[in-house]
Write an enzyme that holds these catalytic residues in place. Structure first.
Site, PDB file in Angstrom:
ATOM      1  N   PRO A 247       0.820  -1.210   0.000  1.00 19.92           N
ATOM      2  CA  PRO A 247       0.000   0.000   0.000  1.00 19.92           C
ATOM      3  C   PRO A 247       0.858   1.267   0.000  1.00 19.92           C
ATOM      4  CG  PRO A 247      -0.188  -1.174   2.093  1.00 19.92           C
ATOM      5  CD  PRO A 247       0.679  -2.000   1.217  1.00 19.92           C
ATOM      6  N   GLU A 248       0.539   2.153  -0.908  1.00 21.30           N
ATOM      7  CA  GLU A 248       1.240   3.430  -1.018  1.00 21.30           C
ATOM      8  C   GLU A 248       0.356   4.531  -0.447  1.00 21.30           C
ATOM      9  OE1 GLU A 248       4.246   4.041  -2.096  1.00 21.30           O
ATOM     10  OE2 GLU A 248       4.857   2.146  -2.992  1.00 21.30           O
TER      11      GLU A 248
ATOM     12  N   HIS B 148      -5.727 -13.872   9.963  1.00 26.04           N
ATOM     13  CA  HIS B 148      -4.813 -12.727   9.950  1.00 26.04           C
ATOM     14  C   HIS B 148      -5.467 -11.415  10.369  1.00 26.04           C
ATOM     15  CE1 HIS B 148      -1.739 -15.286   8.335  1.00 26.04           C
ATOM     16  NE2 HIS B 148      -2.499 -15.617   7.315  1.00 26.04           N
TER      17      HIS B 148
ATOM     18  N   ARG C 155       1.480 -10.776   6.353  1.00 30.94           N
ATOM     19  CA  ARG C 155       2.939 -10.839   6.465  1.00 30.94           C
ATOM     20  C   ARG C 155       3.472 -10.115   7.700  1.00 30.94           C
ATOM     21  NH1 ARG C 155       5.470  -9.556   0.723  1.00 30.94           N
ATOM     22  NH2 ARG C 155       7.333 -10.161   1.860  1.00 30.94           N
TER      23      ARG C 155
ATOM     24  N   ARG D  24      23.329  19.117  -4.494  1.00 29.32           N
ATOM     25  CA  ARG D  24      23.301  17.651  -4.396  1.00 29.32           C
ATOM     26  C   ARG D  24      23.536  17.024  -5.770  1.00 29.32           C
ATOM     27  NH1 ARG D  24      20.390  15.880   0.259  1.00 29.32           N
ATOM     28  NH2 ARG D  24      21.196  13.814  -0.263  1.00 29.32           N
TER      29      ARG D  24
END
Ligand SMILES: [Zn+2]
Length: 270
Positions: free
Chosen positions: A2-3, A90, A109, A152
């Site tokens: 998931p983002e 789960h 997980r 940078r």
């Protein structure tokens, strides 16, 4: 995994059931996810009223009237199930509201996490204290990026994945935003022009907003017994499209940068 848009969609879906509700029952079905559940979690949440929900980077926040906030992270495989037909193996944390709504945090997980933090101290919670501005908030500007990138030589893509510069941006969104802004992913960050950074900020917001909008369908499904929040597919312009036509006549290319795949177009990105 998931983002940010999935977390935002999840928080909005949870808010429909939880915002303003009193938590009547809390069940913790195993001792830990990535780390142990807070020992006082059940006591802190049972009987508490939810006063609001938020997102910070990829963390979801559930504020309560006891001046404490439950923070969740979905890790690799976490998702909230709303009104599950039955509690499964789960479903490690289960909340029930006084209106009888059931919400289960499912994480096969167990790379996710749950923390309990004093609401007044959220800004100094270690993971948040070190974070840069929210990509959808006012703090992300071309000026902020110019300052962070000054001098940078690291590739711009690497620095956009640095949570201290921008919070919560994942690999997919950085690839897509750089494509839309027409910036080469391997360009030294300090060499990117101010006009290009001016294009990048709205590109980041648009990519995220489109993905959040695509997740709206999962919110609409929430009331169904099988309703699960957390994952949805979006049509990407370059991500995952190696060898396919970009639309400009060139093929989308891929290379590995910092251990992750970068997708880009050599003609459209300079
Ligand atoms: Zn192209």
């Amino acid at each position: 995994m998931p983002e940010l848009p999935e977390v935002e969609t999840t928080v909005r879906g949870l808010a429909r059931v939880l915002d303003g509700a009193r938590i009547a029952r809390v069940a913790v079905n195993r001792p830990d996810l990535r780390r142990p559940f807070p020992p006082d979690l059940v006591q802190a949440l049972t009987g508490a009223r939810v006063t609001g929900l938020d997102r910070r980077a990829k963390y979801g926040l559930i504020h309560t009237d006891r001046d404490s906030t439950m923070i969740f992270h979905l890790g690799m495989s976490g998702r909230w199930r709303i009104e599950p037909e039955q509690i499964e193996k789960h479903d490690h944390l289960v909340l029930e509201t006084d209106a009888g709504h059931v919400l289960a945090l499912n994480d096969a997980r167990r790379f996710g996490s749950v923390d309990l933090v004093q609401t007044a101290a959220l800004d100094i919670w270690p993971a948040f204290a070190a974070m840069g501005p929210e990509p959808l908030g006012d703090g992300l500007t071309a000026k902020h990026l110019a300052k962070a990138f000054a001098g940078r030589s690291a590739p711009i893509k690497q620095l956009l994945l640095d949570q201290a510069i921008v919070a919560g941006l994942g690999n997919i969104y950085v690839c897509e935003a750089l494509f839309r802004a027409g910036i080469r992913p391997d360009k030294a960050a300090g060499q990117v022009s101010r006009p290009a950074l001016g294009r990048l900020v709205p590109a980041i917001r648009t990519v995220l907003a489109e993905s959040i909008a695509a997740g709206g369908s999962t919110i609409r499904d929430y009331a169904q017994p099988s309703g699960e929040l957390g994952y949805f597919a979006t049509a990407w312009q370059v991500y995952g499209r190696e060898g396919e036509s970009c639309g400009c006549g060139q093929s989308v290319r891929r290379f590995v940068q910092g251990g992750r795949s970068t997708f880009w177009c050599a003609k459209c990105q300079k």
